[in-house]
Design an enzyme around this catalytic site. Sequence first.
Site, PDB file in Angstrom:
ATOM      1  CB  CYS A  92      -0.926  -0.029   1.221  1.00  0.00           C
ATOM      2  SG  CYS A  92      -1.851   1.477   1.441  1.00  0.00           S
TER       3      CYS A  92
ATOM      4  CD  GLU B  76      -6.952   2.199  -9.440  1.00  0.00           C
ATOM      5  OE1 GLU B  76      -7.888   2.324  -8.644  1.00  0.00           O
ATOM      6  OE2 GLU B  76      -5.840   1.780  -9.086  1.00  0.00           O
TER       7      GLU B  76
HETATM    8  P1  FAD Z   1       1.305  -6.111   1.860  1.00  0.00           P
HETATM    9  O1  FAD Z   1       0.965  -4.701   2.079  1.00  0.00           O
HETATM   10  O2  FAD Z   1       1.622  -6.555   0.482  1.00  0.00           O
HETATM   11  O3  FAD Z   1       2.545  -6.417   2.800  1.00  0.00           O
HETATM   12  C1  FAD Z   1       3.230  -7.639   2.784  1.00  0.00           C
HETATM   13  C2  FAD Z   1       4.667  -7.390   3.141  1.00  0.00           C
HETATM   14  O4  FAD Z   1       5.300  -8.636   3.441  1.00  0.00           O
HETATM   15  C3  FAD Z   1       5.483  -6.768   2.007  1.00  0.00           C
HETATM   16  O5  FAD Z   1       6.090  -5.579   2.464  1.00  0.00           O
HETATM   17  C4  FAD Z   1       6.520  -7.839   1.652  1.00  0.00           C
HETATM   18  O6  FAD Z   1       7.779  -7.273   1.303  1.00  0.00           O
HETATM   19  C5  FAD Z   1       6.636  -8.604   2.972  1.00  0.00           C
HETATM   20  N1  FAD Z   1       7.074  -9.989   2.843  1.00  0.00           N
HETATM   21  C6  FAD Z   1       6.654 -10.914   1.939  1.00  0.00           C
HETATM   22  N2  FAD Z   1       7.219 -12.121   2.204  1.00  0.00           N
HETATM   23  C7  FAD Z   1       8.014 -11.932   3.295  1.00  0.00           C
HETATM   24  C8  FAD Z   1       8.843 -12.800   4.060  1.00  0.00           C
HETATM   25  N3  FAD Z   1       8.939 -14.108   3.775  1.00  0.00           N
HETATM   26  N4  FAD Z   1       9.556 -12.278   5.093  1.00  0.00           N
HETATM   27  C9  FAD Z   1       9.452 -10.950   5.412  1.00  0.00           C
HETATM   28  N5  FAD Z   1       8.665 -10.097   4.722  1.00  0.00           N
HETATM   29  C10 FAD Z   1       7.938 -10.584   3.699  1.00  0.00           C
HETATM   30  N6  FAD Z   1      -5.944  -1.216  -1.769  1.00  0.00           N
HETATM   31  C11 FAD Z   1      -6.841  -0.272  -1.407  1.00  0.00           C
HETATM   32  O7  FAD Z   1      -7.525  -0.431  -0.393  1.00  0.00           O
HETATM   33  N7  FAD Z   1      -6.992   0.882  -2.141  1.00  0.00           N
HETATM   34  C12 FAD Z   1      -6.235   1.132  -3.243  1.00  0.00           C
HETATM   35  O8  FAD Z   1      -6.383   2.172  -3.882  1.00  0.00           O
HETATM   36  C13 FAD Z   1      -5.271   0.159  -3.642  1.00  0.00           C
HETATM   37  N8  FAD Z   1      -4.477   0.376  -4.713  1.00  0.00           N
HETATM   38  C14 FAD Z   1      -3.522  -0.550  -5.048  1.00  0.00           C
HETATM   39  C15 FAD Z   1      -2.714  -0.297  -6.153  1.00  0.00           C
HETATM   40  C16 FAD Z   1      -1.763  -1.197  -6.520  1.00  0.00           C
HETATM   41  C17 FAD Z   1      -0.874  -0.903  -7.715  1.00  0.00           C
HETATM   42  C18 FAD Z   1      -1.606  -2.415  -5.786  1.00  0.00           C
HETATM   43  C19 FAD Z   1      -0.562  -3.422  -6.185  1.00  0.00           C
HETATM   44  C20 FAD Z   1      -2.402  -2.678  -4.684  1.00  0.00           C
HETATM   45  C21 FAD Z   1      -3.364  -1.744  -4.300  1.00  0.00           C
HETATM   46  N9  FAD Z   1      -4.221  -1.969  -3.223  1.00  0.00           N
HETATM   47  C22 FAD Z   1      -5.153  -1.026  -2.862  1.00  0.00           C
HETATM   48  C23 FAD Z   1      -4.164  -3.233  -2.449  1.00  0.00           C
HETATM   49  C24 FAD Z   1      -3.401  -3.066  -1.138  1.00  0.00           C
HETATM   50  O9  FAD Z   1      -2.132  -2.522  -1.404  1.00  0.00           O
HETATM   51  C25 FAD Z   1      -3.268  -4.413  -0.443  1.00  0.00           C
HETATM   52  O10 FAD Z   1      -4.561  -4.971  -0.273  1.00  0.00           O
HETATM   53  C26 FAD Z   1      -2.626  -4.302   0.924  1.00  0.00           C
HETATM   54  O11 FAD Z   1      -1.341  -3.726   0.841  1.00  0.00           O
HETATM   55  C27 FAD Z   1      -2.528  -5.697   1.565  1.00  0.00           C
HETATM   56  O12 FAD Z   1      -1.831  -5.626   2.780  1.00  0.00           O
HETATM   57  P2  FAD Z   1      -1.070  -6.902   3.333  1.00  0.00           P
HETATM   58  O13 FAD Z   1      -0.623  -6.544   4.718  1.00  0.00           O
HETATM   59  O14 FAD Z   1      -1.872  -8.117   3.155  1.00  0.00           O
HETATM   60  O15 FAD Z   1       0.197  -7.109   2.378  1.00  0.00           O
END
Ligand code: FAD
Length: 451
Positions: A42, A181
């Site tokens: 994000c 987008e």
């Molecule tokens: P993430 O935020 O992906 O975090 C996971 C983290 O884990 C990453 O930093 C990664 O490096 C780390 N990681 C992975 N494997 C390991 C490991 N083995 N050891 C240590 N670290 C690790 N959502 C919205 O609500 N509104 C929006 O406008 C929106 N726009 C988006 C635009 C784009 C281009 C993208 C790609 C996504 C967008 N999203 C949006 C979706 C949103 O970003 C995700 O739903 C959100 O970030 C999910 O959070 P998370 O904690 O599951 O994973």
Amino acid sequence: MSFDYDLFVIGGGSGGVRAARVAAATGAKVALAEEYRMGGTCVIRGCVPKKLMVFASEFPNAIEDAQAYGWDVSSGDFDWTDFRTKMHAELDRLEGIYRRLLDGSSVRAYDARATIKDEHTVTLSTGEDITAKHILIAVGGRPVKPELVNVDLGITSNEIFLLEDLPKSILIIGGGYIACEFAGILNGLGVEVTQYYRGAQILRGFDDEARGLIADQMRDKGVNLHCGTNILEMERRDGKIWTKATNGTEATFDQVMFATGRTPNVEGLGLENVGVNVGRLGEIIVDEYNQTNVPSIYAVGDVTDRVQLTPVAIREAMAFVETVFKGNPTPVDHELIPSAVFTQPEYGAVGLTEEQARDQEPIEVYTSSFRPMQTLFAGREDRVLMKLIVSQATRKVLGVHIVAPQAGEMIQMVGIAVKMGATKEDFDRVCAVHPTMAEELVTMKSPTRTA
Ligand code: FAD
């Protein structure tokens, strides 16, 4: 048995950071590992930089409109390098805030990749083994490219924020919200944008009428959008990328971007060491309390492939902490989640689409489509759509769809009413705010159709 930590979180994104901080606030001893940059998708390569790019891309229209309103202004050139430098400075600032929040909550942050060794142990890329009573997997997802010869000539959304130069022309492959987008963003920034989507219409899963209006307006604004078309071949020719499409078209672009889906980040995570169940796409299967089939291991966010949005990952993280660290079993409510698509025009939606609703029960559909005052005055053809889907039996508003400037802001507000179970008559009882676009939501008197 004693552990190094009460909770070890793998992944410093939206879900992981929130879970770590809130769990630590209960007095638990918490650690978190992040292999790339704190803040996750994000903050570093998703919502935040994308929205900044949306803002940047809207200025050419704003300047034209200003002229139409009598201002003596003219548009200069867009300096990508200057903008990119400022954007990354902002992302650095936000990453710093995330780090300080973890520090301030006494969460031990490891800048390392973590893998699961056993039910209570993670191994860091530094070689260290760490034990924890609970492990939370919050590793998110990553973009996937299709199987295609020379596919590595193309980029994904991960790289778009890092480009040295803006291409003169780009081919975007995909029809989901990320593809659409970026088509709007790059078009607004002056890039010649072509978009191929293999399906019949972009934004699959959203309301058909809204999808059609957005596709039409994307085309009107200059995106060369081709549905029912996919990339078949690509190769480097004279410093550019030559492509052949399924419809036989051959074309050359400076850049090709694949926005062809995302996959859970579970490769090499060690899930097989403990037998965590995963689904067909590798998504971690959890119950309503975010618990996997291995009792000490939980998962939240995109890696579980429920609803891939930041606020949803955050809510799942909060529910996990409430359940495990506050002794208050809390299921995650995935119903009626409002969301926005930052296409140009913007789209906000909550609840059922017309197609889903009419499969479920008899409905009334109220629509209002018009040219909004602000852009009409400036001579633009932009159209707005306001749409309510109402249950004939209960009168409840089952879905709201808004295609309009600031639709994301509007749907956040309407989402409250829909979540509260408001009926069409509740909407009608609210006095209009005039002159606004959103007043149509409370002034639509007769259904456009029933189904
Ligand atoms: P993430 O935020 O992906 O975090 C996971 C983290 O884990 C990453 O930093 C990664 O490096 C780390 N990681 C992975 N494997 C390991 C490991 N083995 N050891 C240590 N670290 C690790 N959502 C919205 O609500 N509104 C929006 O406008 C929106 N726009 C988006 C635009 C784009 C281009 C993208 C790609 C996504 C967008 N999203 C949006 C979706 C949103 O970003 C995700 O739903 C959100 O970030 C999910 O959070 P998370 O904690 O599951 O994973």
